[in-house]
Structure formats: structure tokens, C-alpha cells
Design a protein around this motif. Structure first.
Motif, mmCIF file in Angstrom:
data_model
loop_
_atom_site.group_PDB
_atom_site.id
_atom_site.type_symbol
_atom_site.label_atom_id
_atom_site.label_comp_id
_atom_site.label_asym_id
_atom_site.label_seq_id
_atom_site.Cartn_x
_atom_site.Cartn_y
_atom_site.Cartn_z
ATOM 1 N N LYS A 109 2.675 -0.003 8.318
ATOM 2 C CA LYS A 109 2.138 1.447 8.362
ATOM 3 C C LYS A 109 2.258 1.773 9.945
ATOM 4 N N TYR A 156 -0.533 -3.511 7.241
ATOM 5 C CA TYR A 156 -0.990 -2.471 8.386
ATOM 6 C C TYR A 156 -0.069 -2.547 9.488
ATOM 7 N N GLU A 157 0.483 -3.341 9.646
ATOM 8 C CA GLU A 157 1.792 -3.555 10.801
ATOM 9 C C GLU A 157 2.874 -2.470 10.374
ATOM 10 N N ASP A 192 2.096 5.020 0.736
ATOM 11 C CA ASP A 192 2.265 5.758 1.816
ATOM 12 C C ASP A 192 2.224 7.251 1.160
ATOM 13 N N GLU A 196 -3.217 0.281 -4.124
ATOM 14 C CA GLU A 196 -2.918 -1.132 -3.672
ATOM 15 C C GLU A 196 -2.300 -1.938 -4.475
ATOM 16 N N ASP A 219 0.959 -1.190 0.204
ATOM 17 C CA ASP A 219 -0.039 0.005 -0.087
ATOM 18 C C ASP A 219 0.985 1.205 -0.053
ATOM 19 N N ASP A 233 -2.061 -8.552 3.902
ATOM 20 C CA ASP A 233 -2.675 -7.426 4.529
ATOM 21 C C ASP A 233 -2.486 -6.689 5.766
ATOM 22 N N ARG A 234 -2.801 -7.829 6.767
ATOM 23 C CA ARG A 234 -2.505 -7.504 7.974
ATOM 24 C C ARG A 234 -1.038 -7.155 8.370
ATOM 25 N N ARG A 245 5.459 3.494 8.374
ATOM 26 C CA ARG A 245 5.469 3.365 7.014
ATOM 27 C C ARG A 245 6.991 3.223 6.248
#
Length: 339
Positions: A327, A324-325, A211, A253, A209, A320-321, A331
Motif C-alpha cells: 500500500k 502494508y508495504e 484499495d 481483507e 487488502d 500483513d506487514r 497500492r
């Protein structure tokens, strides 16, 4: 045996042939029917639709032989593609080009050959429609004319095959970046999971993803944002291998399926390689955006599945999880996992 010379436009001819994405595909009724009609027309045991690749002759339709390809230097059709006129060999044992050919002297016992070149709309000869017999014979002008007509029908079938291939490719492609789209990615991931169940080899998935991508659109407009996405796609291609599969899932994404790695057990070396691949991609994106002075980076979740996930959605949820970790960790970094 006299091997056929290579056509003067061989590079262009091969490029044209490969644009059809037809080599090594499954049998298709349309081509089989044409080959069958051709052999029945001449009352012969063998009918073929052949394509001449760089080093081989491959049969798209094969009625009467028990193999799907031959070396190109043994192919009667390699001689037939040198022109646009039919090639008729009444008795191969009396033709210096073929008398000692293994297809003539061996158990296939080829004697008679009649091949009509398959010429595409751009004028490239891709292969032939041919009929073969194990007894010497000849054909008249009427049979030759009918073979020409069937060859044109085979050419039409080739064009339909390419059109369908192009339609499937467009349907599976993100129009902005040229990468695969979400639907194509899920299909490929399901296929990769099925392969993992068969082979037991690990499966590597990356989820990216971008930033601060929204800043590009807000400050410079969507045209610049689109340019940035295209640069991201180029960075993904340059940092991954040809056998890897990259896709834009939507918005900012992206995801990749990496080709099978050699190691099949959880060990530090395997984890390092997965992390190194993700880092190469992260750095490639960072450098590409930095050259444009755009404040865009990538947070990446990288997961190696040692056991097959249940579904593509499950696999992507794990990646995906982890993304997010990444980020949450500030980031422009990577979180990876073996599971």
C-alpha cells in the motif's frame, strides 16, 4: 465372477453419496454399533456398513475384516444396491455371480452374505448394511425384518452425519462470499504449519487488502459493495487452484494458503513462482473490478515460509506487514518475501 451393472442413475447416486462427506472418514461409534448388533443378531463373524463409490466399496463400519475397502467389481454390495430389497446369498460358491470372486476363493472364504440397501430420503441407494459368514446358511423372515430395521437406523446415522457436516461447513463459511471465514482460516493455517513441521516443505501465505473499497460503499451503497465483494471472491477462486485455501477475514481483507510448492530452498525460481501466483490474483481482481468500472484494486503481501512460523497469528502478521508495504508503494501491487 459377474461384476454388477452400474445403476441407471449412477451419476446422481454418486453425487448424493459425496454430499455426505463421509467417505474416508474415521470410524464412528454409531455405525460400529449397528454393524456389531447386525452380526450378533445373525451370529456371524462379520458385520459391515458399506458405501459404494465409483470404483470401490468402502467400509464405514468394519467388524470382522482386516481391510477398509475392496474394488467395486468384487463387492457383493455392488449387486445389493441395484434394488431396495435385501440381497441374501446362502452359498456364494453356488452363485454364478460370486463363485470365482477372490473374496470367496481366497483366504476370506466368504460363503454367506445378507445385505440390506441403505436408501437415503431422496431414494438413492448409497451402500448397505451387511452380514457375512464363512459357512453356508440362510436366514428367515424375522431376521430379515430386523436387518431392515437396523439398515434404517444406519440411514438415520448417515443423515445425522451430513447434518453435522453441514453445520460445521456453515460455521466455517463467510455468508456473503462463500469463502472460508477468519476462524476457519486460522484453523487451516495452524494445520498447515503443523504439516510443515512434519514435512519440511515450504508454506505460502498471501494477505490481500482492497484499495479504495470504501468509495464503493460511499458512492453506491452497501448492496453494490456486497456485490463487489462477491466479485472479488469469484476472482480469487478463478485465479487460485482447487487445492489452495481462500478466506475472507472480514471487511475488505482476504487471505490465501497456497498448496505446497515443489522447491524447498530459497532460490530465485521459488520466489518467482510465489510472486507469479500473487500477480495472477492481483490481475484477476483488477480485471474483475475494471469490467464493472469500479476503482478497486488489491494490495498483496506474499510470504513463503521456509521454516515454520510459531503460530498462525505470526504467519499472518508477516504477510500483513508486506501488504502494508505494498500500500505504501502506491497500492495495486505486491510485496513478497522468503523467510
Amino acid at each position: 465372477m459377474v461384476a454388477a451393472p452400474v445403476p441407471a442413475n449412477e451419476a446422481e447416486r454418486l453425487a448424493a453419496l459425496r454430499s455426505y462427506d463421509i467417505l474416508d472418514t474415521a470410524c464412528e461409534t454409531a455405525f460400529d454399533d449397528i454393524a456389531d448388533i447386525a452380526r450378533q443378531l445373525l451370529r456371524a463373524p462379520i458385520g459391515l456398513v458399506t458405501l459404494i463409490d465409483a470404483e470401490r466399496q468402502w467400509f464405514k463400519a468394519n467388524l470382522g475384516l482386516d481391510f477398509r475397502q475392496t474394488p467395486r467389481d468384487q463387492a457383493f454390495c455392488a449387486h445389493a444396491i441395484l434394488g431396495s430389497a435385501p440381497l441374501v446369498v446362502p452359498d456364494a460358491t453356488q452363485d454364478v455371480r460370486f463363485a470365482d470372486n477372490p473374496l470367496v476363493t481366497g483366504p476370506n472364504n466368504i460363503r454367506f452374505y445378507a445385505g440390506v440397501p441403505l436408501v437415503n430420503p431422496q431414494g438413492f441407494v448409497l451402500g448397505t448394511l451387511c452380514v457375512i459368514d464363512t459357512v453356508s446358511r440362510d436366514i428367515g423372515s424375522v431376521d430379515t425384518k430386523m436387518l431392515r430395521g437396523l439398515a434404517r437406523t444406519a440411514g438415520t446415522a448417515m443423515e445425522l452425519h451430513r447434518a453435522l457436516h453441514d453445520m460445521r461447513r456453515v460455521a466455517a463459511t463467510d455468508p456473503l462470499t462463500g469463502l472460508a471465514n477468519r476462524r476457519a482460516f486460522y484453523q487451516r493455517l495452524e494445520t498447515a504449519i503443523s504439516r510443515q513441521r512434519r514435512t519440511g516443505k515450504p508454506l505460502d501465505v498471501l494477505y490481500l487488502d482492497l484499495d479504495q473499497f470504501k468509495l464503493i460503499n460511499d458512492r453506491h451503497g452497501h448492496a453494490v459493495g456486497d456485490d463487489a465483494l462477491q466479485q472479488i471472491a469469484a476472482a480469487l477462486r478463478s485465479a487460485s487452484r482447487l487445492e489452495d485455501f481462500a478466506a475472507r477475514l472480514g471487511g475488505d481483507e482476504f487471505a490465501l494458503i497456497l498448496d505446497d510448492q515443489a522447491d524447498e530452498s530459497p532460490n530465485p525460481a521459488a520466489e518467482w513462482r510465489l510472486s507469479a501466483t500473487a500477480e495472477r490474483i492481483r490481475k484477476s481482481i483488477n480485471d474483475a473490478m475494471g469490467r464493472r468500472k469500479w476503482p478497486v484494486t488489491a494490495s498483496i503481501g506474499a510470504v513463503r515460509f521456509l521454516a515454520p512460523p510459531e503460530t498462525a497469528a505470526d504467519a499472518l502478521a508477516v504477510a500483513d506487514r508486506l501488504m502494508y508495504e505494498a500500500k505504501g508503494a502506491g497500492r495495486n501491487c505486491i510485496r513478497h518475501l522468503l523467510c
